[in-house]
Every structure is written in structure tokens, then in C-alpha cells.
Motif scaffolding. Structure first.
Motif, PDB file in Angstrom:
ATOM      1  N   PRO A 452      46.551  33.331  49.113  1.00 35.70           N
ATOM      2  CA  PRO A 452      45.242  32.868  49.607  1.00 35.70           C
ATOM      3  C   PRO A 452      44.309  33.975  50.072  1.00 35.70           C
ATOM      4  CG  PRO A 452      46.997  32.332  51.171  1.00 35.70           C
ATOM      5  CD  PRO A 452      47.664  32.808  49.922  1.00 35.70           C
ATOM      6  N   SER A 453      44.851  35.165  50.337  1.00 39.62           N
ATOM      7  CA  SER A 453      44.010  36.273  50.802  1.00 39.62           C
ATOM      8  C   SER A 453      43.543  37.127  49.628  1.00 39.62           C
ATOM      9  CB  SER A 453      44.771  37.157  51.797  1.00 39.62           C
ATOM     10  OG  SER A 453      44.064  38.359  52.034  1.00 39.62           O
ATOM     11  N   PRO A 454      42.223  37.344  49.473  1.00 37.29           N
ATOM     12  CA  PRO A 454      41.739  38.222  48.386  1.00 37.29           C
ATOM     13  C   PRO A 454      42.232  39.653  48.523  1.00 37.29           C
ATOM     14  CG  PRO A 454      39.947  37.664  49.900  1.00 37.29           C
ATOM     15  CD  PRO A 454      41.109  36.801  50.273  1.00 37.29           C
ATOM     16  N   ASN A 455      42.498  40.106  49.745  1.00 35.65           N
ATOM     17  CA  ASN A 455      43.017  41.461  49.940  1.00 35.65           C
ATOM     18  C   ASN A 455      44.386  41.611  49.297  1.00 35.65           C
ATOM     19  OD1 ASN A 455      41.279  40.699  52.479  1.00 35.65           O
ATOM     20  ND2 ASN A 455      41.167  42.923  52.309  1.00 35.65           N
ATOM     21  N   VAL A 456      45.236  40.618  49.487  1.00 36.18           N
ATOM     22  CA  VAL A 456      46.583  40.663  48.916  1.00 36.18           C
ATOM     23  C   VAL A 456      46.526  40.565  47.392  1.00 36.18           C
ATOM     24  CG1 VAL A 456      48.840  39.524  48.853  1.00 36.18           C
ATOM     25  CG2 VAL A 456      47.591  39.684  51.013  1.00 36.18           C
ATOM     26  N   VAL A 457      45.687  39.675  46.885  1.00 34.97           N
ATOM     27  CA  VAL A 457      45.545  39.513  45.433  1.00 34.97           C
ATOM     28  C   VAL A 457      45.092  40.819  44.794  1.00 34.97           C
ATOM     29  CG1 VAL A 457      44.299  38.300  43.595  1.00 34.97           C
ATOM     30  CG2 VAL A 457      45.095  37.034  45.603  1.00 34.97           C
ATOM     31  N   SER A 458      44.127  41.487  45.408  1.00 35.01           N
ATOM     32  CA  SER A 458      43.629  42.755  44.875  1.00 35.01           C
ATOM     33  C   SER A 458      44.733  43.796  44.815  1.00 35.01           C
ATOM     34  CB  SER A 458      42.468  43.273  45.728  1.00 35.01           C
ATOM     35  OG  SER A 458      41.364  42.410  45.641  1.00 35.01           O
ATOM     36  N   MET A 459      45.562  43.858  45.858  1.00 38.43           N
ATOM     37  CA  MET A 459      46.653  44.822  45.858  1.00 38.43           C
ATOM     38  C   MET A 459      47.738  44.450  44.847  1.00 38.43           C
ATOM     39  SD  MET A 459      45.897  47.326  47.700  1.00 38.43           S
ATOM     40  CE  MET A 459      44.233  47.016  47.070  1.00 38.43           C
ATOM     41  N   ALA A 460      47.874  43.168  44.543  1.00 40.77           N
ATOM     42  CA  ALA A 460      48.822  42.751  43.511  1.00 40.77           C
ATOM     43  C   ALA A 460      48.377  43.273  42.149  1.00 40.77           C
ATOM     44  CB  ALA A 460      48.950  41.225  43.491  1.00 40.77           C
ATOM     45  N   TYR A 461      47.080  43.168  41.863  1.00 39.71           N
ATOM     46  CA  TYR A 461      46.556  43.735  40.609  1.00 39.71           C
ATOM     47  C   TYR A 461      46.731  45.253  40.593  1.00 39.71           C
ATOM     48  CZ  TYR A 461      44.283  39.352  39.198  1.00 39.71           C
ATOM     49  OH  TYR A 461      44.024  38.070  38.787  1.00 39.71           O
ATOM     50  N   TRP A 462      46.427  45.883  41.708  1.00 41.14           N
ATOM     51  CA  TRP A 462      46.570  47.343  41.820  1.00 41.14           C
ATOM     52  C   TRP A 462      48.007  47.763  41.539  1.00 41.14           C
ATOM     53  CZ3 TRP A 462      49.459  50.107  45.528  1.00 41.14           C
ATOM     54  CH2 TRP A 462      49.226  51.496  45.574  1.00 41.14           C
ATOM     55  N   ALA A 463      48.954  47.042  42.132  1.00 43.16           N
ATOM     56  CA  ALA A 463      50.373  47.373  41.951  1.00 43.16           C
ATOM     57  C   ALA A 463      50.814  47.154  40.506  1.00 43.16           C
ATOM     58  CB  ALA A 463      51.221  46.530  42.901  1.00 43.16           C
ATOM     59  N   LEU A 464      50.332  46.101  39.870  1.00 41.83           N
ATOM     60  CA  LEU A 464      50.676  45.843  38.468  1.00 41.83           C
ATOM     61  C   LEU A 464      50.183  46.981  37.579  1.00 41.83           C
ATOM     62  CD1 LEU A 464      49.885  42.024  38.164  1.00 41.83           C
ATOM     63  CD2 LEU A 464      52.143  43.089  37.908  1.00 41.83           C
ATOM     64  N   GLY A 465      49.015  47.490  37.876  1.00 38.73           N
ATOM     65  CA  GLY A 465      48.487  48.608  37.096  1.00 38.73           C
ATOM     66  C   GLY A 465      49.323  49.856  37.240  1.00 38.73           C
ATOM     67  N   LEU A 466      49.810  50.136  38.463  1.00 36.26           N
ATOM     68  CA  LEU A 466      50.599  51.338  38.693  1.00 36.26           C
ATOM     69  C   LEU A 466      52.013  51.219  38.134  1.00 36.26           C
ATOM     70  CD1 LEU A 466      49.712  52.688  42.254  1.00 36.26           C
ATOM     71  CD2 LEU A 466      48.998  53.537  40.046  1.00 36.26           C
ATOM     72  N   ARG A 467      52.561  50.015  38.118  1.00 39.39           N
ATOM     73  CA  ARG A 467      53.929  49.840  37.603  1.00 39.39           C
ATOM     74  C   ARG A 467      54.010  50.159  36.111  1.00 39.39           C
ATOM     75  NH1 ARG A 467      57.434  45.839  40.958  1.00 39.39           N
ATOM     76  NH2 ARG A 467      58.643  45.637  39.036  1.00 39.39           N
ATOM     77  N   GLY A 468      52.921  49.946  35.399  1.00 39.10           N
ATOM     78  CA  GLY A 468      52.887  50.323  33.991  1.00 39.10           C
ATOM     79  C   GLY A 468      53.571  49.371  33.032  1.00 39.10           C
ATOM     80  N   ASP A 469      53.914  48.168  33.491  1.00 42.77           N
ATOM     81  CA  ASP A 469      54.548  47.169  32.620  1.00 42.77           C
ATOM     82  C   ASP A 469      53.467  46.419  31.843  1.00 42.77           C
ATOM     83  OD1 ASP A 469      55.926  45.090  31.428  1.00 42.77           O
ATOM     84  OD2 ASP A 469      57.217  44.721  33.164  1.00 42.77           O
TER      85      ASP A 469
END
Length: 506
Positions: A452-469
Motif C-alpha cells: 500500500p505504500s508507494p515508497n515500498v513499491v518504488s524500492m521493489a522496482y529498484w531492487a528488481l532492476g539491481l537483481r538483474g533477473d
């Protein structure tokens, strides 16, 4: 209340309340300018996105945000960013100088003549890389309006006080400034957000408001290199292979070729053996045909730097964010305490009590946002802190896990923090998942895209980008058209780019 006391209260309001009205006049002027500035910027962005969409590319922001770009609300709320930064700084500076002019120099006209020199230099600095009407309007209008208001409302000088009462206030301000300056651990704004805003419902709403509207004013002064998408035109029609090579390099840097005659951010024109990078018909950078495919990113950064008109304005805004707004907040608190304490204390006692209370508030706020020091902390202690009931300890421990880039799922507290009701816990846990090598945590990370928090959602996208999958690419592309949060869309798009995805015409 007796009549004499009521008169005393009104007298105090007049004596201490004029700065409120002076600053309010400056802020109102800044807000009018800022609203117009953001509105026109939004209109330009809307036209650019329409061009990009008609060419068949994915637009960021998407249609949901595009529909709002021509509304008054985003322009007004986005304008608050400039009002409470540059507007606040200019208003405070103008109020301080007007006080010196009226109280110390007895409103002598020659003082204003001398003041015109630094004022003109400041105006020149703001327009150093090209004239900006809105940037100039802030510098010209806000100080004039504050000066005029101060001239009308500033009362006569109060009775002289003993020197000890005069020095206590500036000494406490200097001491408080030094204490805050020593707070260098981490990002101060993030500490304020985690330990203050995200700990209460009103704070969460203020946090969401900031992230919902901050991208609108940011678009005003971004360089081309900082903008998510840029439009361009390639005029090398006689050589299809060359045009394809140039187009590939431009797409890699998010310059999207369009076949429209409308105004674009960049035009590539072949002239002999040279490639000219132009804007509005003016050549900004020259390169060669073999050089651009190999050095295109460097040439485009050079083009961005040379077409940036807002460098000085941007620096002033960010400097004001750290100075003008905090200073105005301090002044408002001081005047409030001084006015109300003056109704039952003598003027000298009130002049001492107000800065002491302001100093105490500043120290308490500093203690609230300063995290404990984790340097040299053994893993056992870190594990205990992750399980702590103290939110500040958990966040600090998560930051340490992030800094060490260790496997977060190995800690006992992982599952509990993943389901934590506290936004800051989930935010920092999500960031640690960027460096997780446990395949099972990918499922957890994808589930955080529905947080529900846009801050958390944004960091989820950020983390997906760094993981490289790259298997996450499809999920991100599926979610982008339905997102109603520009902040999330920006992180999602950057995640796609980190995963190797590039724009293609649909």
C-alpha cells in the motif's frame, strides 16, 4: 481578562506578528509564480508525451498522469516545492535586509541604491546560461513585495535591552546549527521521513503528498540527461544503415526518434562528414559519423550540459531547501512562543525563554532523527536489533545489512519484518532484497509491488532492476499501464532499463 492585559496582547501581536505577514506576502507571490511555471512545464511535457505515444513508444508517465498534466491541481501543489524552498529563502532574506534597512539605517534611500548591486548580480547569475523569465520573476518580485510589506507594517524599535539578553539568541542559533551540522550519518531527509513522518498517520499523508507531487516541479529544471524520455529527429534519410545505427544509439539513451515536424529536444543533422546535434535550429555539439555510435552517450551528456539553462536556479532551490525552509520554521516557532509568553512574562524574560524553548525543540528533533551508531557492531547484536521492538533500532540494523550486502533472509526476523505494519521497516527490507541471492525472495519482492505504500513499491522496482533477473521484465511491463503513481512509474522504467530492456515502437 482585564482591558490593560488585552491591550498588551494586541501590542505583542503587532510587535511580533509583522514578520508573519511579511513572509506570507512573499510566499504568496512565490506561489503564484511557481504555479504558472509548473503549469506551463506540465503543458510542454503533455505535448511531448503525446508525440512519443503517437510514435508508438511507451510513455513515462503513463496516460493516468498525462490526463492530469493539464489540470490546475498538480501545478498548484507542485508549485509548493518552489514556494517553500526558493520562495522561503528569498522572503527570509528580504525580511532580514528590510529589518536592517529600517531599524539600523533608518530607511535611508542610499542603502537601497547600494543593495541594487548584489541584487543585479544575483539576477545575472540566475540567467547565466540563458534567460529564464520565471527564475527572474522570483528574484525580482518576491523581495520587492516583502520589502513593501515590511515598510508598512514594521513597528518602531523596542526598548533597549542589556547586552546579555541580546547575545543569548544568536549563540543558541549557532549552537543548534553546529549540532545539526555534525549529524552526517546518512541522508537527513530520509531520517526525518523514517523517524518522524512515517511514525504517524498525518506524517504518512504528508509523505505521500510530497512523493505524489514532487515530480511535477522536478520536470521544470531537469537537464535533458535527467529527464526520463526525450524526443529527437534524425535527418539522414539518404543512408538507411547510418540512420539505423544512430537510432539504436539514441534509443539506448532514451532519445526517442519521431517523424513529426513538431519541436523536439534534439535534432541530428548530417553535414558532410559531421553529425550536428542541434536544438531549436542551433548547433550545440559537433561530432563525426564514426564517433557518434561509439561515443554517443558522452556526446549526449555534453549536449545536455550545454543546453541546461537552469543550473544556477537548481542550485539556489536545493540550497534554499536546506536553509530557507528550516529558518522560516524556526522563526515562526520563535515568534509564536515569544508572543504568547509575553502575555504573562516581562519582555526580557520572554526574549530569553523563546530561544531556549526553540533550542530544546531543535535538540529533541535532532535526537529523534539521529540513528544509533552501528560501526563495528557484531552480527549477533545486529540480529538482536532486527528483532527489537524499537523501530529506530530495526531500521538502523536494516541499513547495516544493506551496507554489508549480506543475505537478509538468513536472519530470523526476516519474515516478521516482511509483514511489518511499519512502512519504514518494509522500505528498508525491500532495499536489502536487491542483494539477496535466495531465489525464494524473488517471490517476496514481487509481492511487495502490491504494497500500500508507494515508497515500498518504488524500492521493489529498484531492487528488481539491481537483481538483474530478466524474468521480471514482463511483470513490470504489465503493471506500468495501470500504475497511477508517477514515482512508481519512474522506478519501474529505470528497472526495465537496468534489466536490458529498450524502447521499441509498438
Amino acid at each position: 481578562m482585564s482591558l490593560p492585559h488585552r491591550k498588551n496582547c494586541f501590542s505583542l501581536l503587532r510587535q511580533n506578528g509583522y514578520p508573519f505577514l511579511c513572509l506570507l506576502s512573499g510566499l504568496l507571490a512565490a506561489q503564484i509564480i511557481a504555479t504558472a511555471q509548473v503549469y506551463l512545464s506540465n503543458a510542454d511535457l503533455h505535448d511531448g508525451l503525446k508525440l512519443i505515444r503517437s510514435a508508438g513508444y511507451l510513455t513515462i508517465p503513463n496516460q493516468h498522469i498525462m490526463n492530469r498534466l493539464q489540470e490546475f491541481g498538480p501545478a498548484f501543489y507542485g508549485g509548493l516545492f518552489f514556494t517553500l524552498s526558493l520562495g522561503a529563502s528569498l522572503s527570509m532574506l528580504a525580511l532580514g535586509i528590510s529589518w536592517i534597512w529600517i531599524r539600523i539605517f533608518s530607511a535611508k534611500r542610499w542603502f537601497l541604491s547600494v543593495l541594487l548591486i548584489p541584487w543585479a548580480l544575483f539576477l545575472l547569475l540566475i540567467n547565466l546560461h540563458g534567460f529564464s523569465p520565471f527564475s527572474s520573476a522570483y528574484i525580482l518580485l518576491v523581495p520587492i513585495i516583502v520589502f513593501r510589506t515590511a515598510w508598512k507594517l514594521m513597528p518602531g524599535a523596542p526598548p533597549r535591552r542589556r547586552w546579555a539578553f541580546k547575545v543569548i539568541h544568536p549563540l543558541l542559533i549557532i549552537l543548534l546549527t553546529l549540532l545539526w551540522a555534525l549529524q552526517t550519518e546518512g541522508n537527513l531527509f530520509m531520517s526525518l521521513r523514517d523517524n518522524l513522518l512515517l511514525t504517524s498517520t498525518p506524517g504518512e499523508k504528508l509523505n505521500d503528498f510530497y512523493y505524489r507531487y514532487t515530480f511535477y516541479p522536478a520536470e521544470v529544471f531537469k537537464t535533458l540527461n535527467q529527464k526520463t524520455l526525450k524526443t529527437c529527429r534524425i535527418t539522414v534519410s539518404e543512408n538507411a544503415d547510418m540512420k539505423e545505427a544512430l537510432e539504436k544509439k539514441l534509443l539506448e539513451n532514451d532519445y526517442l526518434p519521431v517523424e513529426n515536424t513538431a519541436q523536439v529536444d534534439l535534432t541530428l543533422l548530417k553535414e558532410g562528414d559531421e553529425i550536428l546535434l542541434q536544438q531549436h535550429g542551433k548547433t550545440v555539439v559537433k561530432t563525426t559519423i564514426p564517433d557518434f555510435p561509439a561515443m554517443g552517450a558522452i556526446r549526449l551528456k555534453e549536449f545536455s550540459r550545454k543546453t541546461d539553462r537552469y543550473g544556477s536556479f537548481r542550485k539556489c532551490v536545493f540550497f534554499s531547501l536546506f536553509t530557507g525552509l528550516p529558518a522560516m520554521g524556526y522563526l515562526f516557532l520563535y515568534l509564536l512562543i515569544r508572543t504568547f509568553s509575553g502575555t504573562f512574562l516581562k519582555p526580557e524574560a520572554s526574549s530569553v525563554m523563546a530561544p531556549i524553548l526553540c533550542f530544546c525543540v531543535g535538540v529533541i528533533l535532532l535526537i529523534t532523527v539521529t540513528p544509533p551508531n552501528l560501526k563495528g557492531m557484531p552480527d549477533k547484536t545486529l540480529n538482536e536489533m532486527l528483532e527489537s521492538r524499537n523501530g529506530r533500532e530495526r531500521i538502523t540494523a536494516l541499513k547495516r545489512v544493506l551496507g554489508k550486502r549480506v543475505e537478509i533472509s538468513d536472519y530470523r526476523a526476516y519474515e516478521g519484518i516482511l509483514k511489518s505494519p511499519h512502512i519504514a521497516d518494509r522500505y528498508w527490507l525491500t532495499k536489502t532484497l536487491a542483494y539477496s541471492h535466495n531465489p525464494e525472495t524473488l517471490t517476496d519482492l514481487l509481492s511487495l509491488l502490491d504494497d500500500p505504500s508507494p515508497n515500498v513499491v518504488s524500492m521493489a522496482y529498484w531492487a528488481l532492476g539491481l537483481r538483474g533477473d530478466r524474468s521480471a521484465t514482463g511483470e513490470i511491463l504489465k503493471r506500468l499501464p495501470n500504475s497511477k503513481d508517477w514515482y512508481n512509474q519512474w522506478y519501474a522504467y529505470n528497472a526495465l532499463r537496468n534489466l536490458g530492456w529498450t524502447q521499441t515502437k509498438q
